[in-house]
Each structure stands twice: as C-alpha cells, then as structure tokens.
Write a protein that holds these residues in place. Structure first.
Motif, short mmCIF file in Angstrom:
data_model
loop_
_atom_site.label_atom_id
_atom_site.label_comp_id
_atom_site.label_asym_id
_atom_site.label_seq_id
_atom_site.Cartn_x
_atom_site.Cartn_y
_atom_site.Cartn_z
N ARG A 120 -72.03 -122.05 54.27
CA ARG A 120 -71.69 -120.63 54.20
C ARG A 120 -71.57 -120.10 55.62
O ARG A 120 -72.47 -120.29 56.44
CB ARG A 120 -72.77 -119.82 53.47
CG ARG A 120 -72.91 -120.16 51.99
CD ARG A 120 -71.70 -119.71 51.16
NE ARG A 120 -71.88 -120.05 49.76
CZ ARG A 120 -71.63 -121.24 49.22
NH1 ARG A 120 -71.18 -122.23 49.97
NH2 ARG A 120 -71.83 -121.45 47.94
N ALA A 121 -70.45 -119.46 55.91
CA ALA A 121 -70.23 -118.89 57.24
C ALA A 121 -71.04 -117.60 57.37
O ALA A 121 -70.84 -116.68 56.58
CB ALA A 121 -68.75 -118.62 57.44
N PRO A 122 -71.93 -117.53 58.37
CA PRO A 122 -72.73 -116.31 58.51
C PRO A 122 -71.90 -115.16 59.05
O PRO A 122 -70.83 -115.37 59.62
CB PRO A 122 -73.80 -116.71 59.53
CG PRO A 122 -73.19 -117.80 60.32
CD PRO A 122 -72.21 -118.51 59.41
N ARG A 123 -72.35 -113.94 58.86
CA ARG A 123 -71.69 -112.76 59.42
C ARG A 123 -72.59 -112.16 60.49
O ARG A 123 -73.82 -112.27 60.41
CB ARG A 123 -71.42 -111.72 58.32
CG ARG A 123 -70.49 -112.21 57.19
CD ARG A 123 -69.15 -112.73 57.72
NE ARG A 123 -68.13 -112.86 56.68
CZ ARG A 123 -67.74 -113.98 56.08
NH1 ARG A 123 -68.31 -115.14 56.40
NH2 ARG A 123 -66.78 -113.97 55.18
N ILE A 124 -71.97 -111.52 61.46
CA ILE A 124 -72.75 -110.89 62.53
C ILE A 124 -73.47 -109.67 61.97
O ILE A 124 -73.08 -109.13 60.93
CB ILE A 124 -71.85 -110.49 63.72
CG1 ILE A 124 -70.75 -109.52 63.30
CG2 ILE A 124 -71.25 -111.73 64.38
CD1 ILE A 124 -70.04 -108.86 64.46
N ALA A 125 -74.48 -109.22 62.70
CA ALA A 125 -75.22 -108.01 62.29
C ALA A 125 -74.25 -106.84 62.29
O ALA A 125 -73.43 -106.69 63.21
CB ALA A 125 -76.37 -107.75 63.26
N VAL A 126 -74.32 -106.02 61.25
CA VAL A 126 -73.34 -104.93 61.09
C VAL A 126 -73.31 -104.00 62.31
O VAL A 126 -72.26 -103.50 62.71
CB VAL A 126 -73.55 -104.18 59.76
CG1 VAL A 126 -74.82 -103.33 59.79
CG2 VAL A 126 -72.34 -103.31 59.43
#
Ligand SMILES: Cc1cc2nc3c(=O)[nH]c(=O)nc-3n(C[C@H](O)[C@H](O)[C@H](O)COP(=O)(O)O)c2cc1C
Length: 218
Positions: A204-210
């Motif tokens: 799963r590709a992580p997302r940066i902190a919003v």
C-alpha cells in the motif's frame, strides 16, 4: 460500498488472476465513469477496452520490444523525475524505497516488477482512454477525472485496477491493433481484473500528512 470504504479499498493492483471480466460489467463500469465532470460537458474521452486476442497481441508486442530493449515513449510528454517541481521528486523516491522494502530483497523486487511490466501485470482487460489530439490541457484534467471515476466504479463492482504509464509506452502498435485513429491521443491505460494473491498486491502506497499539502484560509 459506502464511499469512504470504497475510496480506501481501491489501490493499484499489479498482478491479476487468470480470470476474465464480463464484458457487460466492463460496459456498466464505463457508463458510471461517464458521470465524471468535464469542461463545458465536453466529454472529450473515448475508451477502447482491449481483451481477448487484441490484448494478447498487445502483450506480445511488449514482450518482443522489451526483449530487444526498444526505447519507449508515451504520447503525453514525460519529464525526468528530478525535474518535477515541489515535493514530487521526494515522494517518488520514497515510493521506490517503500515498494522495494516490501519484498525480501532488491533482486526479488526488481525481478517481480520487471516481469510484470513486460507482461502488463497479466491483466485480462485494459481500458485505453484517449482524447482528441487537438485538445487543451484541460482535456487531460477531464480524462483524469474520468479515469478515477472508472476505477472507483470498478472497485464498487469487485473489479481491481491500476492506471499505468507502462501500458501506453508503445503507442503506435497499440493504436494499430485497436484501430485508434491518429486524431486521438492515448492518455492512459487502466488495467482491470481481479487481484491475484501475489505479494506485490499487499503493498500500500502511503500518503503524506495532510498538513504538508493542505492550507485552509479564512
Ligand atoms: C498517471 C499514472 C501512471 C501510473 N503508471 C504506473 C506504472 O506504469 N506502473 C505502476 O506500477 N504503477 C503506475 N501507477 C500507479 C501509481 O504508482 C499509484 O497510483 C500510486 O503509487 C498510489 O498508489 P495506489 O494507486 O495504490 O493508491 C500510475 C498512476 C498514475 C496516476
């Protein structure tokens, strides 16, 4: 599926089971994707779904061209990763490390990804999205919104997907095989099918902190 759940469930699948997708289901998914917004309702997209012998022919071309290391390039211009502005180069670098670390070692990761590239992830269907060759950049925005709607509609019906540069990197033979006229430009191939249980699919590709990308001003 409820939207938040559906949105979380969609992820890029990179190895598909040997199971076709019903053409009627593919048609229904495209009908739902047509709800995507577009500039003045221009609906600039067309979709060509390669399955069966047409897709086999495309896959064969990829295997042959990759065997002789033929240089490839998509109809949308690319740019070296390091030339992208903002934080995109850092995010791409991080993604590269993350996916390699998902495997036991670099060789296993490299072999898996290279093999899947050549064989187009063993997908049973690719939806090729085109726009008119003569289009403003806005039409690419429209095609992107169409593509995301299509992938969410697919997931809602249990069909997995991945949008790939890889699937459009030899445009000439693809357009010949599918009868796509030169008045249309290949934007993206969306590979569709059912996820296999290959290790690559649990990545799963992580997302940066919003807060790194969001500004709300009052
Ligand atoms: C325009 C575009 C092209 C892409 N091309 C490839 C590709 O050629 N090969 C690949 O493995 N993934 C490709 N991807 C998938 C991205 O790597 C993926 O969307 C991203 O890492 C986020 O992961 P997720 O889709 O699982 O959420 C592409 C995605 C987009 C939007």
């Amino acid at each position: 599926m409820e939207f938040t759940e559906l949105n979380q469930a969609r992820h890029s699948v990179r190895d598909f089971a040997d199971r076709p997708v019903d053409p009627q289901l593919l048609r229904q998914i495209v009908i739902e994707a047509q709800q995507a917004p577009s500039w003045v309702n221009s609906q600039p997209w067309k979709v060509y779904i390669a399955t069966g012998k047409h897709l086999e022919e495309i896959k064969q071309v990829f295997v042959e061209k990759d065997a002789v290391k033929e240089k490839s390039s998509s109809e949308l211009a690319t740019m070296p990763r390091s030339d992208w502005g903002g934080d995109a180069p850092a995010h791409m670098k991080e993604w590269g490390h993350d996916i390699v670390n998902h495997f036991d070692n670099y060789d296993q990761a490299h072999q898996t990804m290279t093999g899947l590239m050549e064989h187009l992830n063993h997908t049973p269907a690719i939806a090729y999205v085109t726009i008119p060759t003569s289009s403003p950049e806005w039409a690419i925005f429209d095609a992107g919104s169409f593509a995301q709607t299509l992938m969410l509609a697919a997931k809602d019906k249990g069909v997995d997907s991945i949008p790939t540069y890889n699937s459009v990197r030899f445009p000439r033979p693809i357009k010949r095989i599918l009868g796509i006229p030169s008045s249309e430009k290949l934007v993206i191939g969306i590979e569709l099918g059912y996820a296999s249980d290959a290790k690559v699919n649990s990545f799963r590709a992580p997302r940066i902190a919003v807060d790194e990308m969001l500004t709300i001003l009052d």
